[in-house]
Design a protein around this motif. Structure first.
Motif, PDB file in Angstrom:
ATOM      1  N   LYS A  62     -16.162  -5.078  -3.441  1.00  0.00           N
ATOM      2  CA  LYS A  62     -16.533  -4.212  -2.351  1.00  0.00           C
ATOM      3  C   LYS A  62     -18.108  -3.606  -2.690  1.00  0.00           C
ATOM      4  O   LYS A  62     -18.136  -3.305  -3.740  1.00  0.00           O
ATOM      5  CB  LYS A  62     -15.575  -3.249  -1.687  1.00  0.00           C
ATOM      6  CG  LYS A  62     -14.236  -3.767  -1.196  1.00  0.00           C
ATOM      7  CD  LYS A  62     -13.605  -2.676  -0.854  1.00  0.00           C
ATOM      8  CE  LYS A  62     -11.988  -3.075  -0.434  1.00  0.00           C
ATOM      9  NZ  LYS A  62     -11.686  -4.152   0.464  1.00  0.00           N
TER      10      LYS A  62
ATOM     11  N   LEU B  19     -17.090   0.112   2.303  1.00  0.00           N
ATOM     12  CA  LEU B  19     -16.204   1.242   2.331  1.00  0.00           C
ATOM     13  C   LEU B  19     -17.101   2.487   2.582  1.00  0.00           C
ATOM     14  O   LEU B  19     -18.090   2.699   1.834  1.00  0.00           O
ATOM     15  CB  LEU B  19     -15.253   1.349   1.320  1.00  0.00           C
ATOM     16  CG  LEU B  19     -13.788   0.763   1.234  1.00  0.00           C
ATOM     17  CD1 LEU B  19     -13.225   0.811   0.119  1.00  0.00           C
ATOM     18  CD2 LEU B  19     -13.155   1.494   2.366  1.00  0.00           C
TER      19      LEU B  19
ATOM     20  N   TYR C 208      -7.782   0.798   3.232  1.00  0.00           N
ATOM     21  CA  TYR C 208      -7.910  -0.423   2.427  1.00  0.00           C
ATOM     22  C   TYR C 208      -7.103  -1.406   2.878  1.00  0.00           C
ATOM     23  O   TYR C 208      -7.210  -2.764   2.712  1.00  0.00           O
ATOM     24  CB  TYR C 208      -7.132   0.091   1.033  1.00  0.00           C
ATOM     25  CG  TYR C 208      -7.789   0.893   0.051  1.00  0.00           C
ATOM     26  CD1 TYR C 208      -8.969   1.484   0.541  1.00  0.00           C
ATOM     27  CD2 TYR C 208      -7.142   1.470  -1.303  1.00  0.00           C
ATOM     28  CE1 TYR C 208      -9.569   2.156  -0.420  1.00  0.00           C
ATOM     29  CE2 TYR C 208      -7.788   2.236  -2.054  1.00  0.00           C
ATOM     30  CZ  TYR C 208      -9.289   2.689  -1.719  1.00  0.00           C
ATOM     31  OH  TYR C 208      -9.787   3.291  -2.579  1.00  0.00           O
TER      32      TYR C 208
ATOM     33  N   VAL D 164      -9.511  -2.054  -7.489  1.00  0.00           N
ATOM     34  CA  VAL D 164      -9.505  -2.571  -5.926  1.00  0.00           C
ATOM     35  C   VAL D 164     -11.100  -3.310  -5.926  1.00  0.00           C
ATOM     36  O   VAL D 164     -11.084  -4.607  -5.689  1.00  0.00           O
ATOM     37  CB  VAL D 164      -9.370  -1.653  -4.785  1.00  0.00           C
ATOM     38  CG1 VAL D 164      -9.840  -2.233  -3.543  1.00  0.00           C
ATOM     39  CG2 VAL D 164      -7.848  -1.165  -4.945  1.00  0.00           C
TER      40      VAL D 164
ATOM     41  N   LEU E 139      -9.148   2.827  -7.198  1.00  0.00           N
ATOM     42  CA  LEU E 139     -10.308   2.125  -6.371  1.00  0.00           C
ATOM     43  C   LEU E 139     -11.143   1.570  -7.459  1.00  0.00           C
ATOM     44  O   LEU E 139     -11.783   0.208  -6.925  1.00  0.00           O
ATOM     45  CB  LEU E 139     -11.245   3.466  -5.921  1.00  0.00           C
ATOM     46  CG  LEU E 139     -12.763   3.292  -5.376  1.00  0.00           C
ATOM     47  CD1 LEU E 139     -12.294   2.307  -3.978  1.00  0.00           C
ATOM     48  CD2 LEU E 139     -13.277   4.581  -4.635  1.00  0.00           C
TER      49      LEU E 139
ATOM     50  N   TYR F  95       0.872  -1.322  -0.095  1.00  0.00           N
ATOM     51  CA  TYR F  95       0.041  -0.080  -0.014  1.00  0.00           C
ATOM     52  C   TYR F  95       0.755   1.336   0.024  1.00  0.00           C
ATOM     53  O   TYR F  95       0.402   2.301  -0.519  1.00  0.00           O
ATOM     54  CB  TYR F  95      -1.063   0.104   1.206  1.00  0.00           C
ATOM     55  CG  TYR F  95      -2.219  -0.969   0.963  1.00  0.00           C
ATOM     56  CD1 TYR F  95      -3.020  -0.584   0.071  1.00  0.00           C
ATOM     57  CD2 TYR F  95      -2.008  -2.302   1.252  1.00  0.00           C
ATOM     58  CE1 TYR F  95      -4.415  -1.389  -0.416  1.00  0.00           C
ATOM     59  CE2 TYR F  95      -3.251  -3.166   1.176  1.00  0.00           C
ATOM     60  CZ  TYR F  95      -4.172  -2.828   0.243  1.00  0.00           C
ATOM     61  OH  TYR F  95      -5.191  -3.570  -0.053  1.00  0.00           O
TER      62      TYR F  95
ATOM     63  N   GLU G 110     -11.798  -6.964  -5.601  1.00  0.00           N
ATOM     64  CA  GLU G 110     -12.125  -7.427  -4.149  1.00  0.00           C
ATOM     65  C   GLU G 110     -13.720  -7.431  -3.817  1.00  0.00           C
ATOM     66  O   GLU G 110     -14.104  -7.743  -3.008  1.00  0.00           O
ATOM     67  CB  GLU G 110     -11.527  -6.767  -3.179  1.00  0.00           C
ATOM     68  CG  GLU G 110      -9.761  -6.843  -3.231  1.00  0.00           C
ATOM     69  CD  GLU G 110      -9.201  -6.023  -2.169  1.00  0.00           C
ATOM     70  OE1 GLU G 110      -9.965  -5.322  -1.314  1.00  0.00           O
ATOM     71  OE2 GLU G 110      -8.052  -5.578  -2.453  1.00  0.00           O
TER      72      GLU G 110
ATOM     73  N   LYS H 213      -8.630  -4.397   4.237  1.00  0.00           N
ATOM     74  CA  LYS H 213      -9.725  -5.104   3.347  1.00  0.00           C
ATOM     75  C   LYS H 213     -11.151  -5.135   3.994  1.00  0.00           C
ATOM     76  O   LYS H 213     -11.738  -6.127   4.099  1.00  0.00           O
ATOM     77  CB  LYS H 213      -9.409  -6.213   2.736  1.00  0.00           C
ATOM     78  CG  LYS H 213      -8.041  -6.260   2.021  1.00  0.00           C
ATOM     79  CD  LYS H 213      -7.801  -7.701   1.541  1.00  0.00           C
ATOM     80  CE  LYS H 213      -6.646  -7.645   0.503  1.00  0.00           C
ATOM     81  NZ  LYS H 213      -5.467  -6.984   0.668  1.00  0.00           N
TER      82      LYS H 213
ATOM     83  N   ILE I 170      -6.505   6.825   3.108  1.00  0.00           N
ATOM     84  CA  ILE I 170      -6.884   5.678   2.269  1.00  0.00           C
ATOM     85  C   ILE I 170      -6.254   4.346   2.499  1.00  0.00           C
ATOM     86  O   ILE I 170      -6.839   3.402   2.437  1.00  0.00           O
ATOM     87  CB  ILE I 170      -6.850   6.392   0.687  1.00  0.00           C
ATOM     88  CG1 ILE I 170      -7.610   7.617   0.767  1.00  0.00           C
ATOM     89  CG2 ILE I 170      -7.462   5.216  -0.092  1.00  0.00           C
ATOM     90  CD1 ILE I 170      -7.549   8.332  -0.713  1.00  0.00           C
ATOM     91  N   ALA I 171      -5.025   4.373   2.369  1.00  0.00           N
ATOM     92  CA  ALA I 171      -4.121   3.233   2.586  1.00  0.00           C
ATOM     93  C   ALA I 171      -4.416   2.417   3.620  1.00  0.00           C
ATOM     94  O   ALA I 171      -4.513   1.223   3.662  1.00  0.00           O
ATOM     95  CB  ALA I 171      -2.589   3.626   2.476  1.00  0.00           C
TER      96      ALA I 171
END
Ligand SMILES: Nc1ncnc2c1ncn2[C@@H]1O[C@H](COP(=O)(O)OP(=O)(O)OP(=O)(O)O)[C@@H](O)[C@H]1O
Ligand SMILES: [Mg+2]
Lengths: 256, 274
Positions: free
Chosen positions: B194, B164, B157, B188, B185, B126, B192, B160, B153-154
């Motif tokens: 989200k 969000l 994230y 991601v 984003l 990250y 992932e 996980k 942000i890191a």
């Protein structure tokens, strides 16, 4: 680098040189009776004499030890109490008037009572210093802790921190600066209270030395005592500032 | 809208919220209802001070509705939790930790079960992703505003979260970095899977990222309109050149502008004398 260290040293030294010059100036100006103001070199000579013949170091040690213990015990109690008051608003409403009542009492006024309850030994002096440090520390702690923003705790919660993790990883780091400030304030207050605490039948100690000297009108001894107190307080504060700077590298500071 | 197959991740059910202020009660959120389904990307847009952050903080678990219900996975929200990651408008970067330790903070918490051996690697990942590698051991006081925002942000994230909540997460970034962060984003999300609720002031950002845009009114926040964004994922920047994008942008801009004007009218001295 070297130049700046030398510069800072000279800058720090200058006001002292000025103070000594002023001291000589007042003495020689003729406005004040010379016998009421011992000259700096006479005080210095007295200092050496006391150091070598009268065991000045014993007094220094006795006083420093009292201040150190009084502050340590006072702050050890002030940190949790101040923390609770700062953290729980209801506790503050409840205890605030009480704290301010006791804080306003000058320690000297309490001496007769302390003698009645704690006698005239070391314990009595410690109680006075403890009292002074505790109330100074409590105020600093609770003012500081009550200003911690909930944002960091919220962040930690959304990352999954439990109660204990929040306490250990968020609240403690945010409290350390306030503990250090409380220590510094308490140290100042304790030195200021030292002479009063040694009013209680002290055999040794800088405060006792000053009082004994005043009975015999030994002005030079009084000056030595005062300067010693000032110097030790200064050294302790410098050490504490060093420690703070180490522990609080992360803090944003206005540096000119 | 919702069919039997869609899963409600979160639901605002006739939610209102009032603050008690010295001048009386202040209604900030007014009778708001909408669902956030699994895999949704909701963007919330509306004038400053209208109650967007307040709305989000009820779902995050920091504020309770005065009336109505806020549900997450079918249960009323009772407090914050790591399954709902939050990027705060004020960043909330921990000043006493280095950049790297800020990212590692969540990884070291018991609730997240990240093996010790993997933490370093996740941090490095990250750090590099956010362009913060050179500052890994610096304290936040040495970072610019945009860097702090990227650090926040890191940190979010890294653990996980499946859901969000992002409160103007790219607000302090220059146009280039902002575009980078948006694309990151999207990437991601694609890998992932989200669900996201994003508050933004940028209409372009809302259209580019979201699957649904909730336009809210000036305070108290009411739903003005919910707009389905008709573009399929994966999206890339060429989307912003398409005429449909421009049309949607004009439409939403007009909605937002009318609310902004309503707010200005509320604030003007004339309204105080009435
Ligand atoms: N704890 C509180 N107590 C009283 N009033 C509050 C509180 N929190 C927010 N408000 C008020 O609620 C209103 C909405 O605030 P909120 O932070 O939700 O706005 P916002 O839509 O996020 O604005 P922005 O886009 O500027 O971030 C504001 O008028 C604010 O003053
Ligand atoms: Mg906001």
């Amino acid at each position: 680098m070297d130049g700046s260290v030398a510069r800072r040293f000279l800058l720090g030294l200058a006001p002292w040189v000025g103070a000594v010059a002023l001291w000589y100036g007042v003495r020689w100006s003729g406005f004040v009776n010379e016998s009421l103001i011992p000259a700096p070199h006479q005080v210095a000579a007295k200092f050496v004499e006391l150091l070598l013949k009268e065991g000045l170091l014993v007094d220094v040690f006795a006083s420093t030890r009292r201040v150190f213990l009084g502050v340590m015990l006072g702050i050890a109690a002030a940190v949790p109490v101040g923390f609770l008051l700062g953290w729980y608003r209801p506790a503050r409403t409840f205890a605030d008037p009480m704290i301010n009542f006791f804080r306003a009492l000058p320690p000297i006024a309490l001496i007769p009572l302390v003698i009645v309850y704690f006698g005239v030994d070391e314990m009595a002096k410690l109680v006075i210093l403890f009292y002074a440090s505790f109330f100074a520390g409590v105020i600093v702690m609770y003012e500081g802790v009550s200003q911690i923003t909930p944002l960091y705790i919220r962040v930690a919660q959304t990352l999954g921190a439990g109660e204990f993790e929040i306490f250990r990883k968020v609240i403690i780091p945010l409290t350390v600066p306030h503990i250090l400030t409380a220590l510094r304030v308490a140290l100042g207050v304790a030195w200021a209270t030292l002479v009063a605490s040694e009013l209680i039948a002290a055999q040794r100690g800088l405060g006792a030395m000053i009082q004994n000297a005043s009975t015999y009108f030994l002005l030079d001894v009084i000056y030595v005592g005062i300067i010693c107190i000032g110097c030790i307080a200064l050294i302790m504060d410098m050490i504490l500032r060093r420690i703070s700077a180490r522990l609080l590298v992360w803090q944003e500071r206005a540096v000119a | 809208m919702s069919t039997a197959s869609t899963i409600h991740r979160a639901r605002f059910d006739r939610v209102s919220l009032e603050f008690a202020t010295p001048k009386g009660t202040l209604r900030v959120v007014d009778d708001v209802s909408y669902d956030i389904n699994d895999g949704d990307f909701i963007a919330v847009i509306g004038p400053s001070g209208c109650g967007k952050t307040t709305m989000m903080s009820m779902l995050a678990g920091f504020q309770k509705p005065t009336s109505g219900k806020v549900l997450f996975d079918g249960h009323p929200v009772t407090g914050p939790g790591p399954e709902r990651g939050v990027i705060f408008q004020e960043y909330g970067v921990f000043p006493w930790l280095t950049v790297k330790d800020n990212i590692a903070f969540g990884l070291k918490l018991k609730a997240n079960h990240v093996p010790v051996a993997e933490r370093d690697q996740i941090c490095e990942h990250y750090l590099a992703l956010m362009g913060l590698s050179d500052f890994a051991n610096s304290y936040p006081k040495h970072l610019s505003g945009g860097m702090r925002q990227r650090l926040a942000i890191a940190r979010a994230y890294a653990v996980k979260p499946q859901f969000l909540l992002m409160d103007e997460p790219f607000g302090a970034l220059d146009a280039q970095t902002r575009a980078n962060m948006q694309n990151l984003l999207l990437k991601v999300l694609a890998t992932e899977g989200k669900t996201v609720m994003l508050i933004t002031h940028s209409v372009e950002e809302a259209i580019y990222l979201a699957s649904r845009i909730v336009v809210v009114t000036a305070r108290p926040a009411r739903i003005k309109e919910i707009i389905e964004v008709p573009f399929a994922y994966p999206r890339d920047e060429s989307l912003q050149e398409r005429p449909e994008f421009g049309e949607l942008r004009s439409y939403i801009r007009e909605l937002v502008m009318s609310e902004y004007r309503a707010q200005q009218a509320q604030l003007s001295p004339a309204s105080f004398s009435e």
